[in-house]
Every structure is written in C-alpha cells, then in structure tokens.
Design an enzyme around this catalytic site. Sequence first.
Site, mmCIF file in Angstrom:
data_model
loop_
_atom_site.group_PDB
_atom_site.id
_atom_site.type_symbol
_atom_site.label_atom_id
_atom_site.label_comp_id
_atom_site.label_asym_id
_atom_site.label_seq_id
_atom_site.Cartn_x
_atom_site.Cartn_y
_atom_site.Cartn_z
ATOM 1 N N SER A 61 -4.206 -5.168 1.623
ATOM 2 C CA SER A 61 -3.046 -4.932 2.505
ATOM 3 C C SER A 61 -3.399 -5.054 3.984
ATOM 4 O O SER A 61 -2.500 -5.102 4.826
ATOM 5 C CB SER A 61 -2.459 -3.539 2.246
ATOM 6 O OG SER A 61 -1.822 -3.517 1.010
ATOM 7 N N HIS A 103 -0.567 4.483 -0.029
ATOM 8 C CA HIS A 103 -1.328 5.645 0.447
ATOM 9 C C HIS A 103 -0.653 6.215 1.702
ATOM 10 O O HIS A 103 -0.382 5.468 2.644
ATOM 11 C CB HIS A 103 -2.766 5.250 0.793
ATOM 12 C CG HIS A 103 -3.565 4.814 -0.392
ATOM 13 N ND1 HIS A 103 -3.547 3.515 -0.849
ATOM 14 C CD2 HIS A 103 -4.384 5.512 -1.217
ATOM 15 C CE1 HIS A 103 -4.338 3.423 -1.912
ATOM 16 N NE2 HIS A 103 -4.863 4.620 -2.161
ATOM 17 N N ASP A 117 0.842 -1.209 0.000
ATOM 18 C CA ASP A 117 0.000 0.000 0.000
ATOM 19 C C ASP A 117 0.878 1.261 0.000
ATOM 20 O O ASP A 117 1.786 1.373 0.823
ATOM 21 C CB ASP A 117 -0.865 -0.040 1.276
ATOM 22 C CG ASP A 117 -1.950 1.025 1.302
ATOM 23 O OD1 ASP A 117 -1.870 1.989 0.518
ATOM 24 O OD2 ASP A 117 -2.870 0.898 2.126
#
Length: 224
Positions: A163, A112, A110
């Site tokens: 995730s 983000h 991930d």
Amino acid sequence: MSSSDEQMEAFRAELGEALATGDEARGVALARATLESGVGPTTMFLEGIQPLLYEVGKRFEKLEIFLPDLMKAAKVVKAMQRDVLEPAIRQSSEEATELGTIVLGTSQGDIHDIGKNMVGLMLQVNGFKVIDLGTNVSVQDFIKAARENKAQVIGVSSLLTPSMPYMGDLIERLKGLGLRDEFKVIVGGAPVTDAYAQRIGADAYGADAVDAVRICRRLVGLEE
Ligand code: B1M
C-alpha cells in the site's frame, strides 16, 4: 533499571498476556491502573503498547502466531484506546481548531488504523482540525477531501508494503492536477522511513504520534 523502567516492563508483561488471550477487560483494567499510578497516556502508548504490537508483528512474521492472534491483540488495544487512553488524552488537553486542517487516512488496500488513530487524536488535542477519512482511502478521496475542507496538510499512514506506493501516487496526482503547492504531505507508518518519504517527494515523515504533531506544526508554518 529505574522504577519507571521496571513499571513499564511489568506493564508490558501483563499486557502481553492480555493481548495473547484477547482479554479486553484485562487490558482496560491494566491501562486504568497504570494511569492511576502516574504514567501518562502517551507514554503508556508509545513505550508500552506500541513496542508490544511490533513484537506481536514479529512473531506473526515468524509464523509463531497467526491472523486470529493479531486480531485478538488489536481488539484489546482498541478497547484500551477507546476506554482509557483517548478520554485521558482529551481531558489533559484543550482542543482548538485554529492551527490548521489535516486530512488523514490509511492508504489504499490497508485497514490498519491503531497508529493512524493515535496520530489523529494527538493532532486534535494539539489544536488541529482533523478530517479522518478512515482506512483504505483512495488517492482520489484524499484529494477530494483536502480540497473540500481547504486543508493545509494531507497525512497518509501505511502499514503494508503493497500500500505504500499509493503515497507516491498521491504526490504525482497532486502534481498532475497542479495542486502540489496547495497541500503539504506527511507520511508515516511502521514500514515507512524518512528516506522513503524523501524518495516519493513527500514534505515530511512522522516517526510516531508525537513526532507527527511537531512536524505538522512546522508544515503549517509554526515553530516546532
Ligand atoms: Co497486520 N500486518 N495485517 N494486522 N499488523 C503488520 C503491519 C505486519 C508488519 C505484521 C508482520 O508481518 N510483521 C504485516 C505487514 C507486512 C508488510 O507489508 N510490510 C501485516 C500483515 C501482513 C497483515 C495482513 C496482510 C495479514 C493477513 O491478512 N494475512 C492483514 C492486512 C489487512 C489489510 O490491511 N488489508 C493484516 C491485518 C491486521 C489486523 C486487522 C489483524 C490488525 C490491525 C487492526 C487495526 O489496525 N485495526 C493487524 C495488526 C495489529 C498488525 C501489527 C501486529 C500491529 C500494527 C499496529 O497497530 N502497530 C503489525 C506489526 C507492526 O506494525 N510491525 C502488522 C502499533 C501502531 C501504534 O504503530 O501503526 O506503526 P504504527 O503507528 C505509529 C507510527 O508508525 C506512526 O505513529 C503511530 C503511533 O505512534 N505513524 C504515523 C503511523 N501512521 C502515521 C502517519 C503519520 C505520521 C506518523 O502522518 C500521516
């Protein structure tokens, strides 16, 4: 509707246009003007920017917008964080490092980091030492950093459903190594819930950046 509701609504309307066009300068100017008008940086983030990004996500899910649009929106928000919100939040707080050490990162697979960075910043300005491992962090690297830095807390952010299981893997790995009692684990991120945190055996779930501070204080033995 109160004048501050109206102000946030106007903020979100203008920011929506800046996100749609990827206009960093407009986003930064809007954040500056909003700050000068008396809206605090945390309120601006939690009540103005975060809901709008969730909205962008919904439109992406419905195929009304596409990946380049998400990237444009993220670019604008990161510029606002970097140029306006972060300096304002740091200026209004005294940093200290005696409350405890937290190893923080976004889970494996991930990338983000907008929410995770806000959590890290809020923890720092509230007196925690934050070791930010960045994004796409493996279970192994979380544990290695926590041991090396003698952290009290490991914080994992996850925005992607695929995730999220790595957060449970972290807890199982800590148990396997006989380290479960050494570190408290807090998890968060848009798809994560309190129920999920409990199911994987985490010590806590943080709903937003302010909540994360309150909970980390509790995790290191301070009052909430
Ligand atoms: Co992506 N993305 N994205 N994305 N993206 C989501 C997460 C998604 C929900 C959009 C959607 O479809 N509705 C969806 C995930 C679906 C799922 O699995 N559940 C998604 C997808 C699918 C993807 C890609 C796979 C798209 C693709 O490539 N086809 C891809 C994945 C890449 C990867 O990671 N491997 C991708 C890429 C991207 C961009 C790079 C374009 C960009 C990210 C840029 C960046 O972060 N540097 C992006 C964005 C911007 C989003 C949305 C629109 C916004 C995310 C965000 O910043 N939110 C997002 C929609 C959504 O979130 N609903 C979406 C605002 C932020 C402040 O909130 O992170 O929740 P949040 O953090 C909050 C709280 O949750 C909490 O505090 C924060 C601050 O208050 N919190 C914690 C967070 N972590 C915490 C940790 C704690 C405690 C509290 O303790 C440790």
